[in-house]
Design an enzyme around this catalytic site. Structure first.
Site, PDB file in Angstrom:
ATOM      1  N   TYR A 178       0.825  -1.212   0.000  1.00 48.14           N
ATOM      2  CA  TYR A 178       0.000   0.000   0.000  1.00 48.14           C
ATOM      3  C   TYR A 178       0.858   1.261   0.000  1.00 48.14           C
ATOM      4  O   TYR A 178       0.416   2.317  -0.445  1.00 48.14           O
ATOM      5  CB  TYR A 178      -0.899   0.033   1.242  1.00 48.14           C
ATOM      6  CG  TYR A 178      -2.216  -0.666   1.075  1.00 48.14           C
ATOM      7  CD1 TYR A 178      -2.269  -2.035   0.864  1.00 48.14           C
ATOM      8  CD2 TYR A 178      -3.415   0.034   1.134  1.00 48.14           C
ATOM      9  CE1 TYR A 178      -3.482  -2.685   0.725  1.00 48.14           C
ATOM     10  CE2 TYR A 178      -4.625  -0.600   0.997  1.00 48.14           C
ATOM     11  CZ  TYR A 178      -4.664  -1.957   0.791  1.00 48.14           C
ATOM     12  OH  TYR A 178      -5.867  -2.591   0.651  1.00 48.14           O
TER      13      TYR A 178
ATOM     14  N   LYS B 299       3.199 -15.375   2.733  1.00 53.05           N
ATOM     15  CA  LYS B 299       3.439 -16.115   1.494  1.00 53.05           C
ATOM     16  C   LYS B 299       4.956 -16.302   1.423  1.00 53.05           C
ATOM     17  O   LYS B 299       5.635 -15.849   0.498  1.00 53.05           O
ATOM     18  CB  LYS B 299       2.880 -15.307   0.303  1.00 53.05           C
ATOM     19  CG  LYS B 299       2.888 -16.028  -1.011  1.00 53.05           C
ATOM     20  CD  LYS B 299       1.790 -17.087  -1.138  1.00 53.05           C
ATOM     21  CE  LYS B 299       1.950 -17.863  -2.424  1.00 53.05           C
ATOM     22  NZ  LYS B 299       1.019 -18.981  -2.575  1.00 53.05           N
TER      23      LYS B 299
ATOM     24  N   ASP C 224      -2.944 -18.276   0.618  1.00 54.77           N
ATOM     25  CA  ASP C 224      -3.933 -18.968  -0.222  1.00 54.77           C
ATOM     26  C   ASP C 224      -4.642 -20.060   0.580  1.00 54.77           C
ATOM     27  O   ASP C 224      -5.862 -20.226   0.518  1.00 54.77           O
ATOM     28  CB  ASP C 224      -3.286 -19.520  -1.507  1.00 54.77           C
ATOM     29  CG  ASP C 224      -1.952 -20.214  -1.281  1.00 54.77           C
ATOM     30  OD1 ASP C 224      -1.439 -20.196  -0.134  1.00 54.77           O
ATOM     31  OD2 ASP C 224      -1.411 -20.786  -2.242  1.00 54.77           O
TER      32      ASP C 224
ATOM     33  N   ASP D 126      -6.280  -7.003   4.157  1.00 54.95           N
ATOM     34  CA  ASP D 126      -7.406  -6.340   3.495  1.00 54.95           C
ATOM     35  C   ASP D 126      -8.341  -7.395   2.911  1.00 54.95           C
ATOM     36  O   ASP D 126      -9.562  -7.360   3.115  1.00 54.95           O
ATOM     37  CB  ASP D 126      -6.868  -5.420   2.384  1.00 54.95           C
ATOM     38  CG  ASP D 126      -7.988  -4.728   1.634  1.00 54.95           C
ATOM     39  OD1 ASP D 126      -8.906  -4.206   2.296  1.00 54.95           O
ATOM     40  OD2 ASP D 126      -7.957  -4.719   0.388  1.00 54.95           O
TER      41      ASP D 126
ATOM     42  N   ASP E 238     -12.148  -8.971   4.695  1.00 53.61           N
ATOM     43  CA  ASP E 238     -13.455  -8.923   4.015  1.00 53.61           C
ATOM     44  C   ASP E 238     -14.045 -10.323   3.914  1.00 53.61           C
ATOM     45  O   ASP E 238     -15.240 -10.527   4.117  1.00 53.61           O
ATOM     46  CB  ASP E 238     -13.319  -8.340   2.596  1.00 53.61           C
ATOM     47  CG  ASP E 238     -13.537  -6.831   2.570  1.00 53.61           C
ATOM     48  OD1 ASP E 238     -13.284  -6.179   3.607  1.00 53.61           O
ATOM     49  OD2 ASP E 238     -13.950  -6.310   1.516  1.00 53.61           O
TER      50      ASP E 238
HETATM   51  C1  IPM Z   1     -10.334  -1.120   3.984  1.00 58.67           C
HETATM   52  C2  IPM Z   1     -10.613  -0.560   2.601  1.00 58.67           C
HETATM   53  C3  IPM Z   1      -9.442   0.335   2.209  1.00 58.67           C
HETATM   54  C4  IPM Z   1      -8.205  -0.531   2.145  1.00 58.67           C
HETATM   55  C5  IPM Z   1      -9.669   1.121   0.910  1.00 58.67           C
HETATM   56  C6  IPM Z   1     -10.920   1.943   0.935  1.00 58.67           C
HETATM   57  C7  IPM Z   1      -8.469   1.954   0.554  1.00 58.67           C
HETATM   58  O1  IPM Z   1     -10.808  -1.596   1.689  1.00 58.67           O
HETATM   59  O2  IPM Z   1     -10.253  -0.328   4.942  1.00 58.67           O
HETATM   60  O3  IPM Z   1     -10.219  -2.330   4.120  1.00 58.67           O
HETATM   61  O4  IPM Z   1      -7.932  -1.157   1.112  1.00 58.67           O
HETATM   62  O5  IPM Z   1      -7.485  -0.578   3.138  1.00 58.67           O
HETATM   63 MG    MG Z   2     -10.776  -3.525   2.518  1.00 55.62          MG
END
Ligand code: IPM
Ligand code: MG
Length: 357
Positions: free
Chosen positions: A142, A190, A222, A246, A250
């Site tokens: 990032y 990884k 993975d 990240d 999710d």
């Molecule tokens: C998160 C979001 C952010 C990230 C985006 C909006 C830049 O997906 O907070 O997980 O990738 O960190």
């Molecule tokens: Mg995210």
């Protein structure tokens, strides 16, 4: 006690869900005799529209001078569909992470028994899942340099960079969490491919020695993505680098049934930031239908981690649980008889104050 809270509603449904979180904070203040001073700041697309900058200097100063930051959401479709845009709302979020030194994003993933049927997984697989996902937030791909395009525009590059120190501090934090839980930690990397991952493994092993009671295991990302679906119950604390975190957070978030339920804390060097994990959900903006529970649970984390007020945090947590048990929830959790965002906020605030509900 008195606390100063920087409030950054941001874009889309941000302002609506933040209003509910604020109601809850005020309700807790009345009940426990605390004073909260709310100061608002611009961030994201709305900040670009008004100032040209997704994180204006005043907002950053406000965050630095506050006891905690309450963050809504950022993002606007007009930027998502325009890869050429010079300034993007997300840059505001990334700059805030870097400037406040928010080195660890903590996302608890727990199941609510009454919502188990909403999970995309079978009940037997998801029952009792309780994962603490810890994502490194200020390093890796990032932020790594160089990043950009070749002169002819036909090649692009990002760099994944980690220092030993960056890995140490987040793994330590994860070990502290493990000590207060079941003393099990999984480091996701990884290391069979990436040099940064090998440094992660080497460093984590050294830190692990300082926590003799903690059992540490390592898993390739993975495989971790697969096991989160196949056998999520095997995980307790997970710690991983920025990009893997990240993606995996999710993935983990939908195990419980609704993305709208999950809170997060980004632990800073001085001020920490509390925000729901969902995005700005622009299709729902202004409709009073978004689920405010992820934000309200983030407030519970704020009371616990930023103010060290555990009883207050627990009351917020149990008020949210009660609203779910009573099916007093928004449309993502009850399509047939949904309540509005503000009704849910009012119900929870009333519950906290012991009022009618
Ligand atoms: C998160 C979001 C952010 C990230 C985006 C909006 C830049 O997906 O907070 O997980 O990738 O960190
Ligand atoms: Mg995210």
């Amino acid at each position: 006690m008195e606390f100063k809270i920087a409030v950054l509603p941001g874009d889309g449904i941000g302002p609506e869900i933040i209003d509910q979180a604020k109601k809850v904070i005020i309700a807790v203040g009345k009940k426990f005799k605390h004073t909260f001073i709310f100061k608002y700041g611009l961030v994201g697309a709305i900040a670009i529209d008004k100032t040209g900058n997704p994180l204006p200097a005043e907002t950053l100063d406000l965050c630095k001078s506050s006891d905690a930051v309450l963050f809504g959401a950022i993002g606007d479709p007009k930027y998502d569909n325009n890869p050429a845009a010079k300034v993007r709302p997300e840059q505001g979020l990334l700059a805030m992470r870097k400037e406040l030194g928010l080195y660890a994003n903590v996302r608890p993933v727990t199941t609510f028994p009454s919502l188990i049927d909403k999970s995309p997984l079978k009940k037997e697989i998801v029952q009792g899942v309780d994962i603490m996902m810890i994502r490194e937030l200020t390093g890796g791909i990032y932020f790594g340099k160089p990043q950009g395009r070749s002169e002819d525009g036909n090649t692009a590059y990002d760099s994944c960079v980690y220092s030993r120190y960056e890995i140490e501090r987040v793994v330590k934090l994860a070990c502290e969490y493990a000590m207060s839980r079941s003393k099990k930690i999984t480091v996701v990397d990884k290391a069979n491919v990436l040099a940064t991952s090998r440094l992660w493994r080497e460093t984590a092993l050294i830190i692990g020695k300082e926590y003799k009671e903690v059992t540490m295991d390592f898993m390739f990302v993975d495989n971790a993505a697969m096991q989160l679906i196949q056998n999520p119950g095997r995980f307790d604390v997970i710690v991983t680098e920025n990009m893997f975190g990240d993606i995996l957070s999710d993935e983990a978030s939908v195990l419980t049934g609704s993305l709208g339920l999950l809170p997060s804390a980004s632990i800073g060097l001085s001020t920490s930031v509390f925000e729901p994990i969902h995005g700005s959900y622009p299709q729902a903006a202004g409709k009073n239908i978004a689920n405010p529970l992820g934000t309200i649970l983030s407030v519970a984390m704020m009371f616990d981690l930023a103010f060290n007020l555990k009883t207050e945090a627990e009351i917020i947590q149990s008020a949210v649980e009660k609203s779910i048990e009573n099916d007093f929830v928004t449309e993502d959790l009850n399509r047939a008889h949904p309540k509005s965002t503000s009704d849910v906020g009012d119900w929870i605030s009333n519950y906290i104050q012991g009022g009618p509900h």
